[in-house]
Design a protein around this motif. Structure first.
Motif, PDB file in Angstrom:
ATOM      1  N   PHE A 174       0.813  -1.217   0.000  1.00 57.35           N
ATOM      2  CA  PHE A 174       0.000   0.000   0.000  1.00 57.35           C
ATOM      3  C   PHE A 174       0.847   1.267   0.000  1.00 57.35           C
ATOM      4  CE2 PHE A 174      -3.046  -2.922   2.253  1.00 57.35           C
ATOM      5  CZ  PHE A 174      -3.978  -2.964   1.234  1.00 57.35           C
ATOM      6  N   LEU A 175       2.162   1.132   0.139  1.00 57.84           N
ATOM      7  CA  LEU A 175       3.008   2.296   0.327  1.00 57.84           C
ATOM      8  C   LEU A 175       3.882   2.650  -0.869  1.00 57.84           C
ATOM      9  CD1 LEU A 175       4.216   1.662   3.999  1.00 57.84           C
ATOM     10  CD2 LEU A 175       2.287   3.061   3.225  1.00 57.84           C
ATOM     11  N   THR A 176       4.272   1.645  -1.673  1.00 54.70           N
ATOM     12  CA  THR A 176       5.243   1.869  -2.738  1.00 54.70           C
ATOM     13  C   THR A 176       4.765   1.219  -4.029  1.00 54.70           C
ATOM     14  OG1 THR A 176       6.982   1.755  -1.075  1.00 54.70           O
ATOM     15  CG2 THR A 176       7.678   1.707  -3.366  1.00 54.70           C
ATOM     16  N   ASP A 177       4.857   1.947  -5.164  1.00 55.83           N
ATOM     17  CA  ASP A 177       4.403   1.386  -6.431  1.00 55.83           C
ATOM     18  C   ASP A 177       5.534   0.623  -7.129  1.00 55.83           C
ATOM     19  OD1 ASP A 177       6.057   3.229  -7.733  1.00 55.83           O
ATOM     20  OD2 ASP A 177       4.420   4.513  -8.400  1.00 55.83           O
ATOM     21  N   ALA A 178       5.265   0.139  -8.341  1.00 63.02           N
ATOM     22  CA  ALA A 178       6.221  -0.708  -9.057  1.00 63.02           C
ATOM     23  C   ALA A 178       7.497   0.029  -9.417  1.00 63.02           C
ATOM     24  CB  ALA A 178       5.563  -1.263 -10.322  1.00 63.02           C
ATOM     25  N   GLN A 179       7.441   1.357  -9.488  1.00 65.49           N
ATOM     26  CA  GLN A 179       8.617   2.165  -9.814  1.00 65.49           C
ATOM     27  C   GLN A 179       9.361   2.635  -8.562  1.00 65.49           C
ATOM     28  OE1 GLN A 179       5.542   2.756 -11.570  1.00 65.49           O
ATOM     29  NE2 GLN A 179       6.465   1.315 -13.030  1.00 65.49           N
ATOM     30  N   GLY A 180       8.915   2.186  -7.392  1.00 60.74           N
ATOM     31  CA  GLY A 180       9.567   2.576  -6.149  1.00 60.74           C
ATOM     32  C   GLY A 180       9.129   3.918  -5.603  1.00 60.74           C
ATOM     33  N   ARG A 181       8.074   4.497  -6.175  1.00 60.46           N
ATOM     34  CA  ARG A 181       7.576   5.790  -5.698  1.00 60.46           C
ATOM     35  C   ARG A 181       6.559   5.577  -4.574  1.00 60.46           C
ATOM     36  NH1 ARG A 181       5.933   7.830 -11.679  1.00 60.46           N
ATOM     37  NH2 ARG A 181       4.831   5.844 -11.491  1.00 60.46           N
ATOM     38  N   ASN A 182       6.427   6.577  -3.708  1.00 56.49           N
ATOM     39  CA  ASN A 182       5.380   6.521  -2.693  1.00 56.49           C
ATOM     40  C   ASN A 182       4.010   6.477  -3.350  1.00 56.49           C
ATOM     41  OD1 ASN A 182       7.155   6.673  -0.528  1.00 56.49           O
ATOM     42  ND2 ASN A 182       7.015   8.905  -0.364  1.00 56.49           N
ATOM     43  N   ILE A 183       3.174   5.560  -2.913  1.00 51.63           N
ATOM     44  CA  ILE A 183       1.778   5.578  -3.345  1.00 51.63           C
ATOM     45  C   ILE A 183       1.078   6.705  -2.582  1.00 51.63           C
ATOM     46  CG2 ILE A 183      -0.419   4.339  -3.252  1.00 51.63           C
ATOM     47  CD1 ILE A 183       1.125   1.760  -3.715  1.00 51.63           C
ATOM     48  N   PRO A 184       0.440   7.648  -3.272  1.00 56.68           N
ATOM     49  CA  PRO A 184      -0.264   8.712  -2.559  1.00 56.68           C
ATOM     50  C   PRO A 184      -1.292   8.133  -1.586  1.00 56.68           C
ATOM     51  CG  PRO A 184      -0.116   9.208  -4.892  1.00 56.68           C
ATOM     52  CD  PRO A 184       0.356   7.794  -4.737  1.00 56.68           C
ATOM     53  N   ALA A 185      -1.379   8.734  -0.427  1.00 55.90           N
ATOM     54  CA  ALA A 185      -2.277   8.245   0.627  1.00 55.90           C
ATOM     55  C   ALA A 185      -3.196   9.368   1.080  1.00 55.90           C
ATOM     56  CB  ALA A 185      -1.468   7.704   1.800  1.00 55.90           C
ATOM     57  N   LEU A 186      -4.459   9.192   0.821  1.00 54.94           N
ATOM     58  CA  LEU A 186      -5.494  10.181   1.110  1.00 54.94           C
ATOM     59  C   LEU A 186      -6.334   9.673   2.272  1.00 54.94           C
ATOM     60  CD1 LEU A 186      -7.183  12.692   0.278  1.00 54.94           C
ATOM     61  CD2 LEU A 186      -8.280  11.248  -1.453  1.00 54.94           C
ATOM     62  N   HIS A 187      -6.450  10.464   3.333  1.00 58.67           N
ATOM     63  CA  HIS A 187      -7.154  10.033   4.537  1.00 58.67           C
ATOM     64  C   HIS A 187      -8.399  10.891   4.758  1.00 58.67           C
ATOM     65  CE1 HIS A 187      -3.025   8.584   5.099  1.00 58.67           C
ATOM     66  NE2 HIS A 187      -3.576   7.600   5.775  1.00 58.67           N
ATOM     67  N   ALA A 188      -9.527  10.229   4.939  1.00 57.51           N
ATOM     68  CA  ALA A 188     -10.813  10.922   5.041  1.00 57.51           C
ATOM     69  C   ALA A 188     -11.163  11.256   6.485  1.00 57.51           C
ATOM     70  CB  ALA A 188     -11.909  10.069   4.414  1.00 57.51           C
ATOM     71  N   TYR A 189     -10.283  11.961   7.144  1.00 57.57           N
ATOM     72  CA  TYR A 189     -10.601  12.458   8.479  1.00 57.57           C
ATOM     73  C   TYR A 189      -9.957  13.830   8.641  1.00 57.57           C
ATOM     74  CZ  TYR A 189      -5.873  11.266  10.040  1.00 57.57           C
ATOM     75  OH  TYR A 189      -4.519  11.214  10.180  1.00 57.57           O
ATOM     76  N   SER A 190     -10.288  14.513   9.730  1.00 54.37           N
ATOM     77  CA  SER A 190      -9.852  15.906   9.909  1.00 54.37           C
ATOM     78  C   SER A 190      -8.670  16.029  10.848  1.00 54.37           C
ATOM     79  CB  SER A 190     -11.016  16.739  10.458  1.00 54.37           C
ATOM     80  OG  SER A 190     -10.576  18.044  10.775  1.00 54.37           O
ATOM     81  N   LYS A 191      -7.796  16.948  10.508  1.00 51.06           N
ATOM     82  CA  LYS A 191      -6.664  17.275  11.387  1.00 51.06           C
ATOM     83  C   LYS A 191      -7.147  17.873  12.700  1.00 51.06           C
ATOM     84  CE  LYS A 191      -6.168  21.845   9.247  1.00 51.06           C
ATOM     85  NZ  LYS A 191      -5.299  22.716   8.424  1.00 51.06           N
ATOM     86  N   TYR A 192      -8.379  18.369  12.744  1.00 49.44           N
ATOM     87  CA  TYR A 192      -8.911  18.924  13.976  1.00 49.44           C
ATOM     88  C   TYR A 192      -9.344  17.834  14.954  1.00 49.44           C
ATOM     89  CZ  TYR A 192      -9.072  23.239  11.273  1.00 49.44           C
ATOM     90  OH  TYR A 192      -8.732  24.330  10.506  1.00 49.44           O
ATOM     91  N   VAL A 193      -9.469  16.606  14.453  1.00 51.73           N
ATOM     92  CA  VAL A 193      -9.854  15.475  15.293  1.00 51.73           C
ATOM     93  C   VAL A 193      -8.637  14.624  15.648  1.00 51.73           C
ATOM     94  CG1 VAL A 193     -11.281  13.389  15.414  1.00 51.73           C
ATOM     95  CG2 VAL A 193     -12.184  15.469  14.350  1.00 51.73           C
ATOM     96  N   ALA A 194      -7.830  14.296  14.666  1.00 49.26           N
ATOM     97  CA  ALA A 194      -6.578  13.570  14.886  1.00 49.26           C
ATOM     98  C   ALA A 194      -5.503  14.278  14.069  1.00 49.26           C
ATOM     99  CB  ALA A 194      -6.721  12.107  14.453  1.00 49.26           C
ATOM    100  N   ALA A 195      -4.513  14.801  14.726  1.00 52.07           N
ATOM    101  CA  ALA A 195      -3.495  15.618  14.050  1.00 52.07           C
ATOM    102  C   ALA A 195      -2.773  14.823  12.967  1.00 52.07           C
ATOM    103  CB  ALA A 195      -2.485  16.129  15.068  1.00 52.07           C
TER     104      ALA A 195
END
Length: 430
Positions: A200-221
């Motif tokens: 879930f973290l690295t693609d076939a080219q060794g790049r970071n897989i973008p990670a999008l999180h559906a929660y707020s920084k105001y709830v969990a930093a």
């Protein structure tokens, strides 16, 4: 762009992704949501394309064995142990979900795939089709950080190495549990087999897989040591349809007295929903508070309720929560977000998985009492919590402040921009 969203699980795993899909569609993109068949009409009612994935995982969750699993797990180790007991049932489901996911991807031929962590084939689909893949998670459990322990792990105060170790253990457990199914798919589709067939973290080219999180920084930093390719966008709220109107019985009840406490556990009720409902009713009567019990999706059983308690099937949270005093629920990410958005004090009674995390988070924010695990619920501790929710002015102020912060945040807009930016960066020449 032609965007495929893969998400698997309960309604709480689907509703935010429909909201995201509508935001992407409003930005001019074509969106297909592939999810369990029982949610097909839910997807199509919001004018999004639907992709078929079978319902078998939800059938296990709905079974007596699944309900026992939810009641008896409170940390990552007990969850894994319980899942091993269900291994024979889960194994063919994993294979079927992987096959269904690939069939949808072939039919849609997307330009980008966004995938829930339960959609195990998501990263491999992106690799096979040579398109960007984006992890779209409702909770912070996969991107390592040294700042806080991984969800489900005890906070032993051992430092950054220990905190990061938990995330690596979770990834290893996922690979052990399901890697062979993705490996088999790779062989069937002439896709290179790897040492890490689920990543879930690295693609076939060794790049970071973008990670999008559906929660707020105001709830969990958002951790400061996350890479630039990972963000907490804010919540993805699905607004009630403009043509929805509350039933007369609900309107009359709300007008008949002080704002009630909302209590609902979605599809979760444990092995004895009648007993759970009885304790809730008794606690409301002992404390003199009015209540609304949401019975939708089989969560609670209600018979012969007093006049001070109303049972409803369901109602849009963004409408109903404006009219109540406080919220009590199981701690799903969506229910937690909805209660906070409305600025209402919240009690979480968690079953399993991420629910204890959200319960502790709410308490730490001062927006609710300490969570009461489902196995420890009784009339007395519910009564104490109900009184705190209604009478603790500091708790109410904290909840209201967080609600104002969330209402100022454009989670869907942030997520849409992130997907567009990450897709553009993927295609840009090195």
């Amino acid at each position: 762009m032609n965007i495929l969203i893969l998400t698997i699980g309960s309604r709480g795993d689907v509703q935010p992704y429909i909201a995201l899909g509508m935001g992407l569609k409003a930005a001019g993109h074509t969106v297909t949501i592939a999810t369990c068949a029982r949610f097909r009409s839910f997807v199509e009612d919001h004018a999004l394309n639907y992709g078929y994935i079978n319902d078998d995982l939800l059938k296990i969750i709905d079974s007596a064995q699944g309900k026992a699993l939810m009641e008896d797990t409170s940390n990552i180790f007990r969850i894994i142990a319980a899942m091993i007991k269900m291994w024979r049932q889960v194994a063919p489901i994993n294979r079927a979900v992987i096959n269904d996911s690939w069939a949808v991807a072939q039919a849609v031929n997307p330009d980008v795939v966004c995938f829930h962590p339960k959609a195990l084939l998501g990263p491999a689909i992106a690799e096979k089709l040579a398109i960007p893949g984006i992890l779209a998670s409702p909770l912070p459990m996969l991107v390592p950080t040294g700042e806080v322990p991984c969800m489900g792990f005890p906070d032993l105060k051992l430092g950054r190495w220990y905190n990061r170790l938990g995330y690596h253990i979770v990834h290893s457990l996922i690979r052990i549990a399901a890697g062979k199914y993705v490996r088999a798919w790779r062989r069937q589709t002439n896709t290179p087999v790897k040492r890490r067939n689920i990543d879930f973290l690295t693609d076939a080219q060794g790049r970071n897989i973008p990670a999008l999180h559906a929660y707020s920084k105001y709830v969990a930093a958002q951790p400061k040591d996350w890479p630039d390719s990972a963000i907490a966008s804010g919540y993805w709220f699905l607004k009630a349809k403009s043509d929805w109107s509350p039933p007369a019985e609900l309107v009359d009840f709300l007008k008949a007295g002080p704002p009630p406490i909302y209590i609902g556990f979605g599809s979760m009720s444990g092995r004895n929903p009648k007993r759970l409902t009885g304790m809730i009713v008794e606690a409301l009567e002992q404390t003199g508070h009015r209540g609304i019990l949401a019975t939708g999706w089989g969560g609670l059983e209600t018979d012969d309720l007093p006049d001070t308690i109303l049972a409803i099937d369901q109602a849009p949270h963004d409408w109903l929560f404006k009219h109540i005093a406080a919220v009590v629920h199981h701690g799903g990410a969506g229910s937690t977000a909805a209660g906070l958005l409305a600025g209402k004090p919240t009690l979480i009674c968690p079953f399993f998985a991420d629910q204890p995390f959200w319960g502790k988070t709410i308490c730490a924010l001062g927006a609710g009492p300490a969570p009461i695990p489902q196995k420890k619920i009784n009339t007395d501790n519910l009564s104490d919590a109900f009184n705190q929710l209604v009478h603790d002015s500091e708790m109410q102020k904290n909840a209201d402040r967080i609600g104002q912060q969330l209402r100022s945040e454009d989670g869907i807009g942030n997520a849409v921009r992130f997907i567009e930016q990450q897709t553009e960066a993927y295609s840009a020449p090195n």
